[in-house]
Design an enzyme around this catalytic site. Structure first.
Site, PDB file in Angstrom:
ATOM      1  N   ALA A 141       0.827  -1.205   0.000  1.00 30.39           N
ATOM      2  CA  ALA A 141       0.000   0.000   0.000  1.00 30.39           C
ATOM      3  C   ALA A 141       0.866   1.261   0.000  1.00 30.39           C
ATOM      4  CB  ALA A 141      -0.936  -0.007   1.207  1.00 30.39           C
ATOM      5  N   TYR A 142       1.910   1.249   0.807  1.00 34.36           N
ATOM      6  CA  TYR A 142       2.800   2.412   0.881  1.00 34.36           C
ATOM      7  C   TYR A 142       3.499   2.637  -0.452  1.00 34.36           C
ATOM      8  CZ  TYR A 142       6.645   5.412   2.470  1.00 34.36           C
ATOM      9  OH  TYR A 142       7.534   6.439   2.618  1.00 34.36           O
ATOM     10  N   ALA A 143       4.050   1.562  -1.025  1.00 32.13           N
ATOM     11  CA  ALA A 143       4.743   1.695  -2.303  1.00 32.13           C
ATOM     12  C   ALA A 143       3.793   2.152  -3.399  1.00 32.13           C
ATOM     13  CB  ALA A 143       5.408   0.374  -2.680  1.00 32.13           C
TER      14      ALA A 143
ATOM     15  N   SER B 117       1.181   4.060  -3.042  1.00 27.17           N
ATOM     16  CA  SER B 117       0.923   5.487  -2.870  1.00 27.17           C
ATOM     17  C   SER B 117       2.081   6.329  -3.392  1.00 27.17           C
ATOM     18  CB  SER B 117       0.642   5.808  -1.393  1.00 27.17           C
ATOM     19  OG  SER B 117       1.809   5.731  -0.604  1.00 27.17           O
ATOM     20  N   LYS B 118       3.294   5.834  -3.228  1.00 26.86           N
ATOM     21  CA  LYS B 118       4.463   6.575  -3.713  1.00 26.86           C
ATOM     22  C   LYS B 118       4.658   6.403  -5.212  1.00 26.86           C
ATOM     23  CE  LYS B 118       5.710   8.444   0.158  1.00 26.86           C
ATOM     24  NZ  LYS B 118       5.667   9.925   0.322  1.00 26.86           N
TER      25      LYS B 118
END
Length: 246
Positions: A154-156, A158-159
């Site tokens: 999820a973090y990757a 978003s980036k």
């Protein structure tokens, strides 16, 4: 030709702690006046302003949710009123929650998308409207978009949205002498990184780099200072600052 960055005005969103705070201090050391935009921790933001002023620059702290377009517009207004026209905008604000996809808390996904994606667009929109010629916009991605660590999906993701925006915005600002780049740190010794990790996890991740250590906020701040100052021929790029981790 080396750019004299003295008397430039910078906004650093997420500037009260971690990498953002190191960036604010580094820009101040280069002679830039710095507005620290923070989400909630006024005490840390005031301490960051103290470091800016100790470097001989002007500093102010402004509270704003980077995903709130009204609050961000007011923050830019205030910077222009109190410090002057904006030359540099750095958005280091972000959140990270680590979960395997099959266990993903969708509320956490929504939060990361709101801050990391919407927040990037909200700040970039104001920067694109207001920044002076010769200015620089610096966003933040992550080396995890290439390292592909489990639980970072999820973090990757978003980036990844940040990485998609940067070269497009650089072209949209063509002819205005404004650069747009993103820095993609590798594992960096911040509160955000250490949260929820065991010492075994930390040691393993630190060993991924040939340097055999975690990065420091100051390592990343040096890269941002280059992009926000003399690095005028770097534009529309994602700059990986990870000590060689691959």
């Amino acid at each position: 030709m080396f750019m004299n960055t003295a008397s430039r005005i910078a906004i650093v969103a997420g500037g009260s702690r971690g990498i953002g705070r190191a960036v604010a201090s580094r820009l101040a050391a280069a002679g830039q006046d710095v507005a620290v935009v923070y989400a909630s921790n006024a005490k840390e933001a005031d301490a960051a302003v103290g470091e800016i002023e100790a470097a001989g620059s002007r500093g102010i702290a402004l509270q704003a949710d980077v995903a709130d377009e009204v609050a961000v517009a007011v923050a830019f207004d205030t910077v222009e009123e109190r410090l002057g026209p904006v030359d540099v905008v750095v958005n280091a604000a972000g959140v990270m929650a680590l979960q395997p996809t099959r266990e993903l808390d969708l509320a956490q996904l929504d939060r990361q998308l709101r801050i990391n994606v919407r927040g990037t667009f909200v700040v970039a929109r104001q920067a694109a409207r207001r920044i002076r010629p010769g200015g620089a916009i610096v966003a933040f991605s992550t080396s995890v978009t290439r390292l592909h660590h489990p639980a970072f999906g999820a973090y990757a993701a978003s980036k990844g949205a940040v990485e998609a925006l940067v070269p497009i915005l650089a072209k949209e600002l063509g002819g205005r002498d404004v650069t747009v780049n993103a820095v993609a740190p590798g594992p960096t010794a911040t509160e955000l990184f250490f949260d929820g990790k065991s010492q075994q996890d930390i040691d393993r991740i630190a060993g991924l780099s040939p340097m055999k250590r975690l990065g420091t906020p100051q390592d990343i701040a040096e890269v941002v200072a280059f992009l926000a100052g003399p690095g005028r021929w770097v534009n529309g790029q994602i700059v990986f600052a990870n000590g060689g981790a691959a």
